[in-house]
Motif scaffolding. Structure first.
Motif, PDB file in Angstrom:
ATOM      1  N   ALA A   1       0.838  -1.210   0.000  1.00  0.00           N
ATOM      2  CA  ALA A   1       0.000   0.000   0.000  1.00  0.00           C
ATOM      3  C   ALA A   1       0.871   1.257   0.000  1.00  0.00           C
ATOM      4  CB  ALA A   1      -0.928  -0.003   1.211  1.00  0.00           C
ATOM      5  N   ALA A   2       1.958   1.220   0.742  1.00  0.00           N
ATOM      6  CA  ALA A   2       2.865   2.381   0.770  1.00  0.00           C
ATOM      7  C   ALA A   2       3.525   2.597  -0.594  1.00  0.00           C
ATOM      8  CB  ALA A   2       3.931   2.188   1.850  1.00  0.00           C
ATOM      9  N   LEU A   3       3.920   1.519  -1.248  1.00  0.00           N
ATOM     10  CA  LEU A   3       4.515   1.634  -2.581  1.00  0.00           C
ATOM     11  C   LEU A   3       3.511   2.179  -3.589  1.00  0.00           C
ATOM     12  CD1 LEU A   3       6.532  -1.691  -2.643  1.00  0.00           C
ATOM     13  CD2 LEU A   3       7.487   0.618  -2.648  1.00  0.00           C
ATOM     14  N   SER A   4       2.277   1.710  -3.513  1.00  0.00           N
ATOM     15  CA  SER A   4       1.230   2.199  -4.412  1.00  0.00           C
ATOM     16  C   SER A   4       0.974   3.683  -4.171  1.00  0.00           C
ATOM     17  CB  SER A   4      -0.057   1.403  -4.222  1.00  0.00           C
ATOM     18  OG  SER A   4      -1.063   1.886  -5.069  1.00  0.00           O
ATOM     19  N   ALA A   5       0.890   4.076  -2.903  1.00  0.00           N
ATOM     20  CA  ALA A   5       0.659   5.485  -2.575  1.00  0.00           C
ATOM     21  C   ALA A   5       1.832   6.345  -3.044  1.00  0.00           C
ATOM     22  CB  ALA A   5       0.452   5.654  -1.070  1.00  0.00           C
ATOM     23  N   ARG A   6       3.028   5.836  -2.862  1.00  0.00           N
ATOM     24  CA  ARG A   6       4.223   6.580  -3.272  1.00  0.00           C
ATOM     25  C   ARG A   6       4.249   6.804  -4.793  1.00  0.00           C
ATOM     26  NH1 ARG A   6       8.576   9.097  -0.503  1.00  0.00           N
ATOM     27  NH2 ARG A   6      10.275   9.155  -1.971  1.00  0.00           N
ATOM     28  N   SER A   7       3.661   5.848  -5.523  1.00  0.00           N
ATOM     29  CA  SER A   7       3.611   5.972  -6.984  1.00  0.00           C
ATOM     30  C   SER A   7       2.418   6.807  -7.439  1.00  0.00           C
ATOM     31  CB  SER A   7       3.531   4.584  -7.628  1.00  0.00           C
ATOM     32  OG  SER A   7       2.240   4.026  -7.472  1.00  0.00           O
ATOM     33  N   ARG A   8       1.711   7.380  -6.473  1.00  0.00           N
ATOM     34  CA  ARG A   8       0.501   8.175  -6.739  1.00  0.00           C
ATOM     35  C   ARG A   8      -0.545   7.363  -7.491  1.00  0.00           C
ATOM     36  NH1 ARG A   8       3.326  13.976  -8.012  1.00  0.00           N
ATOM     37  NH2 ARG A   8       4.268  14.125  -5.970  1.00  0.00           N
ATOM     38  N   GLY A   9      -0.658   6.089  -7.106  1.00  0.00           N
ATOM     39  CA  GLY A   9      -1.679   5.220  -7.676  1.00  0.00           C
ATOM     40  C   GLY A   9      -1.326   4.608  -9.016  1.00  0.00           C
ATOM     41  N   ARG A  10      -0.126   4.876  -9.520  1.00  0.00           N
ATOM     42  CA  ARG A  10       0.265   4.298 -10.814  1.00  0.00           C
ATOM     43  C   ARG A  10       0.458   2.788 -10.698  1.00  0.00           C
ATOM     44  NH1 ARG A  10       4.711   2.972 -13.759  1.00  0.00           N
ATOM     45  NH2 ARG A  10       6.195   3.588 -12.180  1.00  0.00           N
ATOM     46  N   LEU A  11       0.857   2.322  -9.516  1.00  0.00           N
ATOM     47  CA  LEU A  11       1.017   0.895  -9.279  1.00  0.00           C
ATOM     48  C   LEU A  11      -0.211   0.357  -8.547  1.00  0.00           C
ATOM     49  CD1 LEU A  11       4.735   0.800  -8.055  1.00  0.00           C
ATOM     50  CD2 LEU A  11       3.866   0.168 -10.308  1.00  0.00           C
ATOM     51  N   ALA A  12      -0.883  -0.607  -9.156  1.00  0.00           N
ATOM     52  CA  ALA A  12      -2.031  -1.250  -8.516  1.00  0.00           C
ATOM     53  C   ALA A  12      -1.534  -2.360  -7.598  1.00  0.00           C
ATOM     54  CB  ALA A  12      -2.961  -1.838  -9.575  1.00  0.00           C
ATOM     55  N   VAL A  13      -2.296  -2.660  -6.549  1.00  0.00           N
ATOM     56  CA  VAL A  13      -1.944  -3.728  -5.624  1.00  0.00           C
ATOM     57  C   VAL A  13      -2.690  -4.998  -6.032  1.00  0.00           C
ATOM     58  CG1 VAL A  13      -2.005  -4.512  -3.227  1.00  0.00           C
ATOM     59  CG2 VAL A  13      -1.489  -2.118  -3.740  1.00  0.00           C
ATOM     60  N   LEU A  14      -1.947  -6.086  -6.215  1.00  0.00           N
ATOM     61  CA  LEU A  14      -2.512  -7.397  -6.526  1.00  0.00           C
ATOM     62  C   LEU A  14      -2.298  -8.284  -5.314  1.00  0.00           C
ATOM     63  CD1 LEU A  14      -3.672  -9.518  -8.476  1.00  0.00           C
ATOM     64  CD2 LEU A  14      -1.341  -9.860  -9.325  1.00  0.00           C
ATOM     65  N   ASP A  15      -3.352  -8.509  -4.546  1.00  0.00           N
ATOM     66  CA  ASP A  15      -3.263  -9.294  -3.315  1.00  0.00           C
ATOM     67  C   ASP A  15      -3.367 -10.783  -3.626  1.00  0.00           C
ATOM     68  OD1 ASP A  15      -3.007  -9.765  -0.635  1.00  0.00           O
ATOM     69  OD2 ASP A  15      -4.944  -8.929  -0.069  1.00  0.00           O
ATOM     70  N   GLU A  16      -2.685 -11.592  -2.839  1.00  0.00           N
ATOM     71  CA  GLU A  16      -2.730 -13.048  -2.930  1.00  0.00           C
ATOM     72  C   GLU A  16      -2.290 -13.594  -4.285  1.00  0.00           C
ATOM     73  OE1 GLU A  16      -6.257 -14.808  -1.302  1.00  0.00           O
ATOM     74  OE2 GLU A  16      -6.386 -13.334   0.285  1.00  0.00           O
ATOM     75  N   TRP A  17      -1.232 -13.030  -4.850  1.00  0.00           N
ATOM     76  CA  TRP A  17      -0.663 -13.563  -6.086  1.00  0.00           C
ATOM     77  C   TRP A  17      -0.113 -14.954  -5.796  1.00  0.00           C
ATOM     78  CZ3 TRP A  17       4.849 -13.533  -7.720  1.00  0.00           C
ATOM     79  CH2 TRP A  17       5.002 -13.961  -9.040  1.00  0.00           C
TER      80      TRP A  17
END
Length: 75
Positions: A18-34
């Protein structure tokens, strides 16, 4: 860009993703349970606790192993 956040249950993978996604200003989506084997789309932070993961050998994916940093949260 693809980032894989891996580690045991409870070590904080979701918080890191979530921190990485926020840092990218939402450019990176989070894929849970890959599952660690399926093809990853571009621009994703994948979360997994799979023992082994399969990634293309093209240098486009970074892996962060949060399990090496200590005990599960709350332990």
């Amino acid at each position: 860009m693809r980032i894989v956040v891996k580690g045991a249950q409870g070590v904080g993978k979701t918080h890191v993703a979530a921190a990485l996604s926020a840092r990218s200003r939402g450019r990176l989506a989070v894929l849970d349970e890959w599952d660690g084997q399926s093809e990853l789309p571009d621009d994703v932070v994948a979360i997994t606790n799979a023992a082994t993961i399969s990634l293309p050998n093209d240098g486009t994916t970074q892996v962060i192993d949060v399990s090496i940093h200590g005990e599960p949260l709350g332990a």
